[in-house]
Design a protein around this motif. Structure first.
Motif, short mmCIF file in Angstrom:
data_model
loop_
_atom_site.label_atom_id
_atom_site.label_comp_id
_atom_site.label_asym_id
_atom_site.label_seq_id
_atom_site.Cartn_x
_atom_site.Cartn_y
_atom_site.Cartn_z
N HIS A 277 10.48 -15.92 -11.76
CA HIS A 277 9.04 -15.79 -11.83
C HIS A 277 8.47 -16.47 -13.07
CE1 HIS A 277 5.47 -13.08 -12.91
NE2 HIS A 277 5.05 -13.97 -12.06
N LYS B 248 8.68 -20.35 -12.98
CA LYS B 248 7.65 -20.91 -12.11
C LYS B 248 6.27 -20.80 -12.74
CE LYS B 248 10.11 -20.22 -7.80
NZ LYS B 248 10.41 -19.23 -6.75
N ASN B 249 6.01 -19.65 -13.32
CA ASN B 249 4.70 -19.44 -13.93
C ASN B 249 4.49 -20.38 -15.12
OD1 ASN B 249 2.57 -17.60 -13.12
ND2 ASN B 249 2.54 -17.03 -15.28
N LEU C 241 5.93 -23.29 -15.57
CA LEU C 241 5.72 -24.65 -15.08
C LEU C 241 4.26 -24.84 -14.67
CD1 LEU C 241 8.96 -25.29 -13.02
CD2 LEU C 241 8.03 -26.80 -14.79
N GLN C 242 3.69 -23.78 -14.06
CA GLN C 242 2.29 -23.86 -13.67
C GLN C 242 1.39 -23.98 -14.90
OE1 GLN C 242 1.39 -23.48 -10.06
NE2 GLN C 242 -0.12 -24.79 -11.07
#
Lengths: 159, 384
Positions: free
Chosen positions: B182, B185-186, B188-189
């Motif tokens: 999680h 991914k967060n 990277l965002q």
């Protein structure tokens, strides 16, 4: 784009940078942003006062993994279509909490555009165009079983 | 014949005499036997002991005179099993033979496990005359059984404890994996948003293009991370699945009439550790072909293929565009050096061909058939 421009969008995202860039992206795509909420209380309040066409809802907010409750509450209003936007789709319950689908983070601009075009088609009573939907998973396709964590307490009843 | 007249009397007497001799011999043999033995007479009141051997005396600690004339229940005590006693009484009532184990007590009060075989003895008329019982001291066997049971119980307890510990550890590890997944991914965002926000605030030109290019590279890495961990096996990565999304991204916004892009990607399962660098490499080469091979409304085609070969993975990116030499020289040459670096990291070999027309890039990446999954998953984070 003329039909799409009418969509008024509520962004529910606690990460300021992500929210700001998303606002710019939505603006580029011709949508109207009615508000940005970082907590569940803010999100529900903004939903009540602005009754958006679409709510893009992250699951992890300032006050915890409350995005699910936000989605449930906002989707009670028939005027609002809810779409999750999260890196944590394992937390989405089997009934998707009333949401139409989920845009997986990290998302591409194309995935956001594709998902919103899909929602706009649905709302307009049109057959949604299937192209450009990678990175967007529909609620009707269900929650995938998680073989790593099959006993995920929030995964709800298995079909 | 035997019981029909007096003439059989002498024969009977001689039988009794030989029986008497035999009885004495038997008694001596029984006396000397190491097996504790006892004989009781049920015809007397309360079925008293009428004979014991030395071994029985030794086992119980009572003398002969203390034993004889008394019922065997004198050996019972507080921990003698009532049910076993009932079974003995019942067998005696039925005059049946019996094997039973009972806790008995010695004269000094210590107890022992007594395994006894009780046999009714009948005379020639079939009448019950004695009970004969042979005993065996089973105390050691019982102690051993008890110790074994104790050991087994302890082992079972330890196994249960360890299983619970392992289960808890696995749950923790799984929760941690989800949390890390999680966060990656967060983050990277966030990084992508950061670069894009800066790009938006940068005037059109080289700097803005560079920022856009960086956002796209982050996008290629993001695509990999969306797919990692989603399929269950955290150590593998399916190239074909990635290629579907990759091609959609690549062809979005280009005119299919002018530039035809085709891909043949085999469904190859790759170690998760090489997913990110491989995605970066593909992104760089394919984007380069799309952007620079066909300037000035020039049409053409781009072919991307990835196949298994003898040494590993063979990737081919071809176009019939203007070719490397004709292209505008890129002052930084960042794309090319990025590709070279990534190929080097993957221990692969890259060959740039300059056919006419176009460009042909061939990359061969060695794949270990049986890469240890542990190291692959452990290095996944580092490689990305």
């Amino acid at each position: 784009m003329s039909r799409d421009t009418s969509l008024r969008i509520l962004v529910v995202e606690d990460e300021a940078l992500i929210a700001l860039e998303l606002e710019c992206l939505l603006d580029d795509l011709g949508y109207v942003i009615v508000g940005v909420a970082g907590s569940s209380a803010e999100a529900i309040e903004l939903g009540r006062t602005t009754f958006p066409d679409v709510a893009l809802v992250d699951i992890h907010l300032v006050d915890g993994p409350t995005g699910i409750d936000v989605a449930r509450t906002l989707s009670l209003d028939p005027r609002t279509s809810v779409v999750f936007m999260t890196a944590n789709d394992k937390r989405i319950p089997a009934d998707f909490a009333g949401a139409l689908g989920v845009i997986a983070k990290p998302y591409s601009e194309r995935a956001v555009a594709g998902a919103l075009r899909y929602v706009a088609d649905i709302r307009a009573g049109l057959e949604p165009r299937p192209e450009g939907l990678d990175g967007f998973r529909l609620a009707v396709d269900g929650v995938p079983d998680d073989p790593i964590w099959p006993s995920a307490p929030w995964s709800g009843p298995k079909h | 014949m035997m019981d029909s007249g007096d003439d059989t009397g002498s024969a009977y007497n001689s039988q009794v005499e030989s029986a008497a001799v035999d009885a004495r011999t038997f008694a001596m043999a029984f006396d000397a036997s190491p097996t504790p033995m006892v004989v009781t007479d049920p015809r007397l009141a309360d079925n008293p002991i009428v004979w014991v051997n030395d071994a029985f005396v030794d086992l119980t600690g009572y003398s002969r005179s203390e034993l004889e004339g008394r019922n065997c229940r004198m050996l019972q005590g507080p921990e003698s099993d009532r049910r076993a006693i009932e079974i003995i009484r019942d067998a005696m009532k039925r005059q049946a033979s019996l094997e039973v184990e009972l806790r008995n007590y010695r004269k000094d009060g210590t107890s022992f496990w007594n395994a006894m075989t009780i046999t009714p003895v009948r005379n020639e008329h079939g009448e019950l005359v004695y009970y004969y019982a042979a005993q065996a001291d089973m105390t050691e066997k019982h102690a051993l059984e008890l110790a074994m049971k104790g050991t087994n119980d302890e082992l079972a307890r330890q196994v249960n404890e360890q299983t619970a510990d392992l289960r808890a550890a696995l749950e923790q590890k799984t929760a941690l994996l989800h949390e890390v997944d999680h966060r990656v991914k967060n983050n990277l965002q966030v990084i992508s948003s950061l670069v894009l926000l800066k790009a938006r605030r940068t005037p059109q030109g080289e700097a803005r293009d560079a920022l856009q290019g960086m956002a796209e590279r982050i996008g290629a890495l993001s695509m990999v991370h969306r797919m990692l961990y989603s399929a269950g096996d955290v150590t593998r990565f399916n190239l074909e699945e990635f290629a579907d999304d990759f091609m959609s991204d690549l062809t979005a916004g280009i005119d299919p009439e002018r530039t035809a892009v085709s891909a043949e990607i085999e469904p190859i399962s790759l170690p998760a550790a090489i997913a990110a660098p491989l995605a970066l490499m593909l992104h760089e080469l394919a984007t380069n072909a799309v952007r620079h091979a066909f300037p000035d409304e020039r049409g053409g085609r781009i072919t991307i293929s990835a196949r298994r070969c003898e040494t590993g993975l063979r990737v081919l990116i071809e176009d019939d565009g203007i070719g490397l030499k004709a292209g505008k020289p890129n002052p930084a040459g960042f794309g090319c050096s990025l590709v070279e670096m990534v190929v080097k990291q993957l221990r692969g070999v890259i060959t740039w061909h300059d056919p006419v027309p176009g460009t042909r890039v061939e990359i061969v990446i060695p794949l270990q058939q049986d890469a240890p999954t542990g190291s692959a998953s452990a290095s996944a984070g580092r490689a990305s």
